[in-house]
Design an enzyme around this catalytic site. Structure first.
Site, short mmCIF file in Angstrom:
data_model
loop_
_atom_site.label_atom_id
_atom_site.label_comp_id
_atom_site.label_asym_id
_atom_site.label_seq_id
_atom_site.Cartn_x
_atom_site.Cartn_y
_atom_site.Cartn_z
CB CYS A 1 -4.71 3.86 -5.64
SG CYS A 1 -3.98 2.20 -5.57
CG HIS B 1 -1.79 -1.62 -9.70
ND1 HIS B 1 -2.66 -0.74 -9.11
CD2 HIS B 1 -0.92 -2.00 -8.72
CE1 HIS B 1 -2.34 -0.59 -7.84
NE2 HIS B 1 -1.29 -1.35 -7.57
CB CYS C 1 -0.91 0.01 1.23
SG CYS C 1 -2.00 1.45 1.30
CD GLU D 1 -6.99 1.48 -3.27
OE1 GLU D 1 -6.74 0.52 -2.49
OE2 GLU D 1 -6.65 2.66 -3.01
N GLY E 1 -1.24 2.39 -7.30
CA GLY E 1 -1.91 2.62 -8.58
C GLY E 1 -1.27 3.74 -9.36
N1 LIG Z 1 -6.32 -2.12 -2.72
C1 LIG Z 1 -4.90 -2.48 -2.88
C2 LIG Z 1 -4.14 -2.26 -1.56
C3 LIG Z 1 -4.02 -0.79 -1.17
C4 LIG Z 1 -3.34 0.03 -2.23
C5 LIG Z 1 -3.52 1.54 -2.15
N2 LIG Z 1 -4.35 2.05 -1.10
C6 LIG Z 1 -2.18 2.26 -2.22
O1 LIG Z 1 -2.05 3.38 -1.72
O2 LIG Z 1 -1.25 1.67 -2.86
C7 LIG Z 1 -4.80 -3.95 -3.29
O3 LIG Z 1 -5.73 -4.72 -3.02
O4 LIG Z 1 -3.77 -4.31 -3.88
#
Ligand SMILES: N[C@H](CCC[C@H](N)C(=O)O)C(=O)O
Length: 301
Positions: A237, A174, A77, A228, A240
């Site tokens: 994100c 991603h 994250c 997400e 992301g």
């Molecule tokens: N939902 C993402 C995890 C959090 C990523 C995001 N909140 C960031 O800041 O990178 C996943 O399932 O891979």
């Protein structure tokens, strides 16, 4: 039966977190308890739960775990990493300005800047489709400037429609889509609500995927919305943003080695990637503590 649980609420570019301190005693909650904490009506409310723990190996200062709002534990994250270092500094758990932390997706080096932002070395991207993981069987990529674009069929409200996307892992998976394919140049008009969940759960992504919708503003600037995995659309994100820049550089839409401004709904992230497969992705952005509190956590939910 409940347990009293102290927490710190934090946000990085509007991506928000409940931070739990497990540096002094282990904390092992159930997926249902994590979902309760993330619930914006019955719990505290957050996109992810961050569990800060002691260093698992001598080469790092801490470990931390990441759990999505749906209760599923994930590898990485980006926005959470910045909030993590703000947390351990504010909590007096470290006096360092450069902190190394182990997450399931690898080891990160975090640098707290004088202006209050944090720079994260996110490591090198993973661009081999099978390692994202993405099932490319039976598909032929469209090669563009050395990058690859895949077309998959997505069942939308009316019928199946082709969606073109790049696939990148930052430790977590991603899919990055250029919104120009949706006959719009405004990311605010992109079909995030309609296509986000369909791409997130598409069978060609065996671990599901974070679905990024990217508007190219210039070779050094994008606007980005991300649906997400395990959460839905968030205001930002971090991984992301990194994946979108990697895809954009590989496809020739963005400038390698430049500071790319990534405008998210929650704020500005700055991403830099040299373009080489082993080059690390560097992400800089805000990290803010919002409030601290206690909650009665039901032992069984
Ligand atoms: N939902 C993402 C995890 C959090 C990523 C995001 N909140 C960031 O800041 O990178 C996943 O399932 O891979």
């Amino acid at each position: 039966m409940t347990m009293r649980l102290r927490f710190t609420k934090m946000q990085g570019a509007g991506n928000d977190f409940v931070v739990l301190d497990a540096t002094r005693a282990p904390l092992d909650l159930s997926p249902a308890q994590y979902r309760f904490l993330a619930d914006r009506r019955f719990g505290v409310g957050a996109d992810q739960i961050l569990i800060v723990g002691p260093a698992p190996t001598p080469d790092v200062d801490f470990g931390y775990r990441i759990v999505n709002a749906d209760g599923g534990e994930v590898e990485h994250c980006g926005n959470g990493a910045r909030c993590f270092v703000r947390y351990v500094q504010d909590a007096g758990l470290t006096t360092k300005n450069v902190v190394r932390v182990a997450v399931a997706g690898g080891v990160l080096e975090l640098r707290a800047l004088d202006d209050g932002r944090v720079t994260v070395d996110m490591g090198a991207p993973i661009i081999e489709p099978a390692q994202v993981p993405f099932d490319a069987s039976g598909l032929r990529a469209r090669e563009l400037n050395g990058g690859a674009l895949w077309t998959i069929d997505v069942a939308d409200s009316a019928n199946e429609r082709p969606v073109e996307l790049a696939v990148v892992s930052m430790g977590n998976p991603h899919a990055v889509m250029n919104i120009a394919q949706f006959d719009t140049q405004d990311v605010d008009a992109a079909p995030v609500a309609e296509l986000g969940p369909k791409v997130e759960a598409h069978p060609r992504f065996p671990r599901r995927v974070n679905a990024g919708f990217m508007q190219i503003v210039s070779p050094a600037e994008i606007r980005l919305r991300v649906y997400e995995r395990g959460v839905g659309e968030t205001l930002a994100c971090g991984t992301g943003a990194c994946a979108a820049v990697v895809a954009g550089v590989r496809l020739g839409w963005l400038r390698a080695g430049a500071q790319i401004g990534v405008h998210t709904r929650g704020g500005l992230l700055t991403i830099e990637w040299g373009g080489g497969a082993s080059d690390p992705v560097l992400m800089t952005g805000p990290a803010t503590r919002v409030f601290e509190g206690e909650i009665e956590l039901p032992a069984t939910i």
